[in-house]
Design an enzyme around this catalytic site. Sequence first.
Site, short mmCIF file in Angstrom:
data_model
loop_
_atom_site.label_atom_id
_atom_site.label_comp_id
_atom_site.label_asym_id
_atom_site.label_seq_id
_atom_site.Cartn_x
_atom_site.Cartn_y
_atom_site.Cartn_z
N LYS A 149 29.11 -32.03 -23.68
CA LYS A 149 30.44 -31.53 -24.00
C LYS A 149 31.08 -31.14 -22.68
CE LYS A 149 33.05 -28.40 -24.65
NZ LYS A 149 34.29 -28.23 -23.86
N SER A 170 31.08 -19.37 -17.90
CA SER A 170 31.32 -17.94 -17.71
C SER A 170 30.27 -17.09 -18.41
CB SER A 170 32.70 -17.60 -18.27
OG SER A 170 32.73 -17.91 -19.65
N GLU A 205 23.56 -21.04 -16.63
CA GLU A 205 24.00 -21.00 -15.22
C GLU A 205 25.38 -20.36 -15.24
OE1 GLU A 205 22.32 -21.85 -12.62
OE2 GLU A 205 20.88 -23.41 -13.15
N GLU A 238 34.27 -11.57 -10.59
CA GLU A 238 34.36 -12.94 -10.09
C GLU A 238 35.83 -13.37 -10.22
OE1 GLU A 238 32.69 -16.16 -12.50
OE2 GLU A 238 31.78 -16.96 -10.67
N CYS A 255 30.78 -21.37 -8.47
CA CYS A 255 29.96 -20.25 -8.94
C CYS A 255 29.26 -19.57 -7.77
CB CYS A 255 28.93 -20.74 -9.94
SG CYS A 255 27.98 -22.12 -9.29
#
Length: 475
Positions: A170, A224, A245, A378, A279
């Site tokens: 996806k 996220s 991750e 972040e 990231c």
Amino acid sequence: MQLLPALVAGKPLLSDRSVEVTNPSTGQVMAVTVDCGPAEVALAVESAAEAQPSWRRTAVAERARVLRRLSQLIERDMEELGRLESEQTGKPLAQGRRDAELTARYYDFYASAVETFYGTTIPLNDSSFVFTSYEPHGVTGHIVPWNYPMQILSRSVAPSLAMGNCVVVKPAEEAPLTALRLGQLALEAGLPAGAFNVVPGMGETAGAALTAHKGIGHISFTGSVEVGRIIAHAAAERLIPVTLELGGKSPNVVFADADLDRAVPIIVNSILQNAGQTCSAGSRLLVQREIHDELVARVADAFRAATVGPALSDPTVGPLITDEQRERVLSFAALARQEATLVCGGEALRGGDYGDGFFVQPTLVDDVAPDSRLAQDEIFGPFLAVTTFGTEQEAVTMANGTDFGLVAGVWTSDVGRAHRMVREIVSGQVFVNSYGASGGVELPFGGFKNSGYGREKGAEGLRGFAQVKTGVIGL
Ligand code: NAD
């Protein structure tokens, strides 16, 4: 505009809903894909389940050959894939090309890795022969973000296929185009129809349907923290393993004895690469007091010299992925004006050469308090927060002082300190006098704390897609 279908069982599959893909350099729609829902996802999982038993029984050498062929096809189409990645994500063209190169490398690497991935024998006693073997999970689901679409897809799909699983991918709704191309190349390489399915669509529709499907035996999620929690709950409900991750707020820790000529370009690249939408971006700069002024001045010079522009013009910094993401970055710049020192940047770039793209200036903020949102959240933009420390112990406390633990950089010429910092920093990767290792297909990657769990990349990545079986033969 032509509606791009899903790829299911090696064939195009349409649905009655669609999603627009916007080119972030221009703000214009560049493609429209289907938005898959439970029915399309179910067909994809069924086709993978059908293909899997014979793919699993295919000799390892043959599976490896097909993956190497896929790697070669990606290399053949590198220019096309690199450009498409650059256009849909806004990353500078050279980075798009580099991503295509690394993508090819994943299939090559895991083709080789699986050929030497064996079980063991265990000398239990005289009346038994005990051995272990590695088994695939069956059908694996892969939910991918928009920032490095081809690479992130491939770092989990390549080991999964190598182990004998079949996959349903996806891609992110913002950047699904290269995933669809990779699915077609997989067919051309000789993967059985149904081994590599791609179901584009929104997270709440296609992603949620994939996560909930009973036929999925393992989920790889990159994205996220917020969505990671949803995925972990769904996986717990079905008791299937999941690799998460997630995000980061990674520090570069610079001691007074560091070689700044070497450090500055790497520190700057670690936050400006992909416009900071990485990231593992080095989004915090922790600097020892004695060299604070010199380091901040040098980083500011580099930020001011960085070019900003449309992805295909190959600037230092491309646009952000959406206007919403740009607004988020600008809101942090506003916070910086209130509670820290804005050294440079902090403004959107609009009109003229920038057109309707989602551009923002590289932004450097000094005097950031360690507990400020500027140092904790972040931000996901070309935005670097600087904090000053005095002692090594303070540096460790600050480096570990967020909810994340993905990557860290340490800059020092003291070898003992280098080792102490690697030991004390709570993070999946720690680099000394270096950062990021140019993609590092070979290096295990993953997070501590809210940066996630499980590891991808390297030989470690293969284990994630295998289950150990123990066989005992009574003699
Ligand atoms: P996101 O979490 O919004 O989306 C990631 C994927 O999840 C997308 O495909 C999205 O459609 C899907 N999704 C959204 N809601 C879902 C749901 N309810 N169920 C199932 N799937 C759903 O993340 P993003 O904005 O695309 O990416 C940015 C984030 O990803 C950042 O936090 C970044 O740090 C993280 N990231 C982590 C790594 C890593 O390796 N650790 C790498 C790249 C990005």
